[in-house]
Write a protein that holds these residues in place. Structure first.
Motif, PDB file in Angstrom:
ATOM      1  N   SER A 159       0.856  -1.112  -0.120  1.00  0.00           N
ATOM      2  CA  SER A 159      -0.029  -0.057  -0.092  1.00  0.00           C
ATOM      3  C   SER A 159       0.825   1.348  -0.018  1.00  0.00           C
ATOM      4  CB  SER A 159      -0.956   0.237   1.312  1.00  0.00           C
ATOM      5  OG  SER A 159      -0.357  -0.001   2.581  1.00  0.00           O
TER       6      SER A 159
ATOM      7  N   ASN B 207       0.513   4.128  -2.895  1.00  0.00           N
ATOM      8  CA  ASN B 207       0.093   5.321  -2.637  1.00  0.00           C
ATOM      9  C   ASN B 207       0.940   6.474  -2.824  1.00  0.00           C
ATOM     10  OD1 ASN B 207      -1.770   6.668  -1.540  1.00  0.00           O
ATOM     11  ND2 ASN B 207      -0.816   6.837   0.544  1.00  0.00           N
TER      12      ASN B 207
ATOM     13  N   GLU C  69      -9.170   7.187   4.449  1.00  0.00           N
ATOM     14  CA  GLU C  69     -10.187   6.418   3.604  1.00  0.00           C
ATOM     15  C   GLU C  69     -10.017   6.797   2.111  1.00  0.00           C
ATOM     16  OE1 GLU C  69     -12.797   3.265   3.612  1.00  0.00           O
ATOM     17  OE2 GLU C  69     -11.658   4.219   5.506  1.00  0.00           O
ATOM     18  N   ALA C  70      -9.990   7.739   1.870  1.00  0.00           N
ATOM     19  CA  ALA C  70      -9.792   8.180   0.345  1.00  0.00           C
ATOM     20  C   ALA C  70      -8.397   7.349  -0.311  1.00  0.00           C
ATOM     21  CB  ALA C  70      -9.503   9.686  -0.030  1.00  0.00           C
TER      22      ALA C  70
ATOM     23  N   ILE D  33      -7.061   4.958   1.102  1.00  0.00           N
ATOM     24  CA  ILE D  33      -7.557   3.450   1.149  1.00  0.00           C
ATOM     25  C   ILE D  33      -8.227   2.738  -0.279  1.00  0.00           C
ATOM     26  CG2 ILE D  33      -9.033   1.647   2.171  1.00  0.00           C
ATOM     27  CD1 ILE D  33      -8.350   2.800   4.903  1.00  0.00           C
ATOM     28  N   ASN D  34      -9.133   3.848  -0.601  1.00  0.00           N
ATOM     29  CA  ASN D  34      -9.843   3.458  -1.837  1.00  0.00           C
ATOM     30  C   ASN D  34      -8.945   3.552  -3.069  1.00  0.00           C
ATOM     31  OD1 ASN D  34     -12.310   3.073  -0.552  1.00  0.00           O
ATOM     32  ND2 ASN D  34     -12.990   5.226  -0.552  1.00  0.00           N
ATOM     33  N   LYS D  35      -8.105   4.313  -3.061  1.00  0.00           N
ATOM     34  CA  LYS D  35      -7.100   4.607  -4.156  1.00  0.00           C
ATOM     35  C   LYS D  35      -6.153   3.487  -4.280  1.00  0.00           C
ATOM     36  CE  LYS D  35      -3.102   7.267  -5.077  1.00  0.00           C
ATOM     37  NZ  LYS D  35      -2.109   8.292  -4.724  1.00  0.00           N
TER      38      LYS D  35
ATOM     39  N   MET E 251      -6.615   0.092  -3.122  1.00  0.00           N
ATOM     40  CA  MET E 251      -7.312  -1.236  -2.993  1.00  0.00           C
ATOM     41  C   MET E 251      -7.510  -2.160  -4.182  1.00  0.00           C
ATOM     42  SD  MET E 251      -7.545  -1.722   0.002  1.00  0.00           S
ATOM     43  CE  MET E 251      -8.035  -3.473  -0.205  1.00  0.00           C
TER      44      MET E 251
ATOM     45  N   SER F 284      -8.882  -1.252   8.158  1.00  0.00           N
ATOM     46  CA  SER F 284      -9.866  -1.141   7.489  1.00  0.00           C
ATOM     47  C   SER F 284      -9.542  -1.614   5.826  1.00  0.00           C
ATOM     48  CB  SER F 284      -9.895   0.301   7.372  1.00  0.00           C
ATOM     49  OG  SER F 284     -10.814   0.912   6.094  1.00  0.00           O
TER      50      SER F 284
ATOM     51  N   HIS G  41     -11.512  -4.278   3.809  1.00  0.00           N
ATOM     52  CA  HIS G  41     -11.940  -3.992   2.227  1.00  0.00           C
ATOM     53  C   HIS G  41     -11.767  -5.363   1.389  1.00  0.00           C
ATOM     54  CE1 HIS G  41     -12.320   0.166   2.814  1.00  0.00           C
ATOM     55  NE2 HIS G  41     -12.556   0.516   1.697  1.00  0.00           N
TER      56      HIS G  41
END
Length: 362
Positions: free
Chosen positions: A199, A203, A211-212, A214-216, A218, A356, A360
């Motif tokens: 990650s 990232n 959270e933003a 994380i969504n990026k 995943m 988190s 996911h």
């Protein structure tokens, strides 16, 4: 030793501390000389990767000489963090700072110690190293070891590359995806640390913090885990498969450096000559932190960190000690000297962020 009043400060600092700061300045004193005069029996819960250390007769004998009889239950570190309370134990001994932080906030420890640590590594085979070198994923490291470029590896997984699609691959032309095998990320601390590395790279080479982000990451991270199929819950089971079943079952296995070195140090015949260790770049250190829940636990934590013989025995089990000279002395002459790993060592994200990302995936 660190009092209760400072436990919240310690919990925050555990995440930020780097590999070069493994020695806790707060617990630098030598163990008391009168420990054996007051023998006690204590119990604790420890990460599965430390089960062999506490079962070692030499460790038991040294602890007894210090007045300590220690009974342990083993569990995945993330299982410890999920436990409602640890009131039946004198100490908890997880395998990473984020898990220790979670346990610290859920309990009321009287002190902590950080006696040893272990880098995350990848156990593989020489033919795999040679194949991956042609696509710039592996490169020679110091002392005969290899570096594993996580950024280059993510590019392969993004394309869904199979082993038989790699150039000039006559040694392992398997029709399956190029993936590092891990234990179940829902229970395995090592897998969670691998998630932290992946990650971080996905990232833009910085820890995931919201959270933003994380969504990026995943979609990229999902490929590393969801394409593996069934994963073992415990690192010992998967490492035994690596040793026994070989390259056909597990061409690359995420592991702790200590697991590989322990076999190498005792010259175990199940560790074949073509089995080699790779270090991901960037790297994460898995820091083993004793959370002392009672005065008896504090005696053990102090002994594990400060007693020279217990430190030497930890090195014999492949763990890196707070005094690098002890680790170097024990590992020299048993095989390639493990690299210093002083550069490109990252901090994992805080526990809630890791949790988190795991949710996911689940």
């Amino acid at each position: 030793m660190i009092g209760v009043a400072l436990s919240s400060v310690l919990a925050a600092s555990l995440i930020a501390v780097g590999a070069s700061q493994v020695v806790s300045r707060a617990v630098a004193a030598k163990p008391s000389t009168d420990l054996a005069a007051n023998p006690i029996t204590i119990s604790g819960i420890v990460g599965t990767e430390k089960g062999a250390y506490f079962a070692d007769p030499a460790v038991k004998q040294r602890l007894a000489a210090l007045g300590l009889t220690v009974n342990v239950d083993t569990a995945g570190s993330r299982q410890m963090a999920a436990a409602k309370n640890l009131k039946d134990y004198d100490f908890a001994f997880p395998s990473s700072a984020p898990v220790a932080d979670k346990i610290l906030r859920a309990n009321k420890p009287i002190s902590t110690n950080a006696p040893f640590y272990s880098p995350i590594a990848i156990a593989t085979f020489q033919p795999i190293v040679q194949v991956l070198s042609l696509v710039n994923v592996t490169k020679p490291n110091v002392g005969g070891y290899q570096s594993f470029d996580v950024g280059a590896y993510l590019q392969l997984t993004k394309k869904g590359t199979r082993w038989d699609q790699l150039p000039r691959n006559a040694s392992y032309p398997a029709k399956k995806a190029v993936l590092v095998s891990t234990n179940d990320v829902r229970s395995s601390n090592a897998a969670a640390m691998y998630l932290a590395i992946g990650s971080y790279v996905a990232n833009g080479n910085k820890p995931v913090s919201n959270e933003a982000e994380i969504n990026k990451v995943m979609p990229t991270i999902g490929r590393l885990f969801l394409g593996q199929g069934y994963s073992e819950s415990w690192s010992e089971s998967s490492f035994e498969d690596y040793l026994a079943l070989g390259i056909g079952k597990t061409p690359m296995l995420l592991t702790y450096e200590s697991q590989f070195l322990e076999y190498q140090l005792r010259k175990d015949a199940s560790l074949a000559p073509d089995m080699v260790l790779m270090y991901p770049v960037p790297e994460v250190q898995s820091k083993h932190i004793v959370i002392n829940l009672t005065p008896g636990g504090a005696r053990l934590g102090e002994a594990l960190q400060n007693d020279p013989e217990l430190q030497r025995l930890a090195a014999k089990h492949g763990f890196r000690t707070i005094n690098p000279a002890v680790f170097t002395e024990v590992t020299s002459g048993s095989g390639p000297t493990p690299p210093a790993l002083l550069s490109q060592v990252i901090d994992p994200p805080r526990y809630e962020i890791l949790e988190s990302m795991i949710n996911h995936l689940a």
